[in-house]
Design an enzyme around this catalytic site. Structure first.
Site, PDB file in Angstrom:
ATOM      1  N   HIS A   1       0.854  -1.190   0.000  1.00 27.73           N
ATOM      2  CA  HIS A   1       0.000   0.000   0.000  1.00 27.73           C
ATOM      3  C   HIS A   1       0.886   1.235   0.000  1.00 27.73           C
ATOM      4  CE1 HIS A   1       0.873   1.007   4.199  1.00 27.73           C
ATOM      5  NE2 HIS A   1       0.642  -0.257   4.514  1.00 27.73           N
TER       6      HIS A   1
ATOM      7  N   ASP B   1      -2.838 -19.453  12.584  1.00 33.90           N
ATOM      8  CA  ASP B   1      -1.643 -20.182  13.016  1.00 33.90           C
ATOM      9  C   ASP B   1      -1.326 -19.865  14.482  1.00 33.90           C
ATOM     10  OD1 ASP B   1       1.360 -20.721  13.316  1.00 33.90           O
ATOM     11  OD2 ASP B   1       0.961 -21.506  11.304  1.00 33.90           O
TER      12      ASP B   1
ATOM     13  N   SER C   1       2.732  -5.193   6.780  1.00 33.45           N
ATOM     14  CA  SER C   1       2.240  -4.883   5.432  1.00 33.45           C
ATOM     15  C   SER C   1       3.286  -5.258   4.401  1.00 33.45           C
ATOM     16  CB  SER C   1       1.926  -3.390   5.322  1.00 33.45           C
ATOM     17  OG  SER C   1       0.876  -3.033   6.176  1.00 33.45           O
TER      18      SER C   1
END
Length: 339
Positions: free
Chosen positions: A166, A289, A304
């Site tokens: 992003h 997980d 990210s």
């Protein structure tokens, strides 16, 4: 960098932005089938999946207006928050100190400021304030960024790495930052601040700015891209790139660096697909997980760019975390990052 622009004083403000890259990747043996070596075919695209943590530091192209000296001011001489100053008196601006020097040498208390707004260049003649015999513009600006982030992949055809998934935006204005030049570094003294239901987690770390491992000058809504100074990615197995139409609901995994500095794979579930061309949030992902939940609490600031793998293909990258649930977040399709 955030600075009060007057003749004598320069104050620095460095914003932390969260994002990441790396070079070496180790895969859990129990999950190694997800990383078979593929034979190149002309109609397929292959990349090296990454996932290690990196430090990022960059200079902006020009300086960004982030605020005003007086809180009740909406603009100064036409300048607004989010404007990117690129020239003053026909002199190219590289940093906030350049503006201070021009103000210091002003003879009549007027300057011509050229700035970018909404991809248009505008020039305004602005009258400076004079207080205690000193000229000043009365704005706060930023010219540097520094932080931690995650790398997604290295494209051997374009010879570029991609990271974050992003745009890097200004923390005050939310404007996309125009990057002039930036470097990535291998961070040290990493600390994981674990997320919980009441707090967002994040990655903290330091890095030596004299020891760069890569360079970049591109910052788009799909992340940053640039060149690596190392070829250690060749130690990683190539993986096929999936088309967005191949992504499906159900099991997947993400790559992320563990406490020992090795990139491991962690189980996630693709909960929803959002196929909207105007939306960079293409997938809803849930971390299931136990090892990752124990380590980070879920998706945290700085993750990210973590690659998402499904059916032996790279399908995307983590981009955002849910505000009210750190186990869930958004991802972007990998073909968006390749455009």
């Amino acid at each position: 960098m955030r600075e009060k622009l007057n003749i004598n004083k320069v104050s620095f403000y460095i914003a932390l932005l969260c994002f990441i890259l790396s070079i070496n990747i180790l895969i859990n043996e129990k999950k190694s089938p997800a990383y078979e070596v593929f034979n190149n075919k002309s109609n397929k695209t292959y990349v090296y999946p990454l996932g290690n943590i990196i430090g990022v530091r960059a200079n902006t192209d020009g300086v960004l207006v982030v605020g005003y000296e007086e809180e009740d001011v909406e603009y100064i001489g036409g300048l607004q928050r989010g404007d990117n100053i690129i020239e003053v008196n026909d002199i190219k601006i590289k940093n906030s100190e350049d503006i201070s020097n021009i103000i210091r040498n002003s003879k009549d208390g007027n300057i011509n400021v050229t700035f970018e707004r909404d991809k248009k260049h505008i020039t305004e003649n602005i009258k400076l304030k004079k207080e205690n015999g000193e000229y000043k513009l009365g704005i706060w600006v930023r010219d540097k960024i520094s932080g931690i982030g995650t790398a997604t992949f290295y494209d051997p055809n374009l010879k570029q790495f991609k990271a974050i998934g992003h745009a890097i935006t200004d923390v005050d204005t939310n404007e996309l930052l125009k990057i002039k030049e930036g470097n990535i570094y291998k961070p040290i003294n990493l600390e994981i601040i674990k997320a919980d239901d009441n707090n967002h987690g994040k990655i903290k770390g330091e890095f030596d700015t004299t020891d760069s491992i890569g360079r970049f000058n591109s910052n788009s809504k799909f992340g940053i891209s640039g060149k690596l100074d190392s070829e250690k990615y060749n130690e990683i197995q190539l993986i096929q790139v999936a088309d967005s139409e191949e992504v499906e609901l159900g099991p997947a995994m993400i790559l992320f660096e563990d406490a020992n500095g090795n990139v491991q794979s962690y189980d996630v579930t693709i909960k929803n697909l959002i196929k909207d061309e105007k939306n960079e949030k293409n997938m809803v992902i849930e971390v299931i997980d136990k090892n990752l939940l124990s380590y980070t609490g879920g998706i945290i600031q700085g993750m990210s760019g973590s690659p998402i793998i499904q059916n032996n293909k790279i399908i995307g990258a983590i981009t955002h975390v849910f505000k009210d649930n750190p186990k869930k977040g958004y991802g972007i399709f990998i073909d968006e990052m390749l455009e």
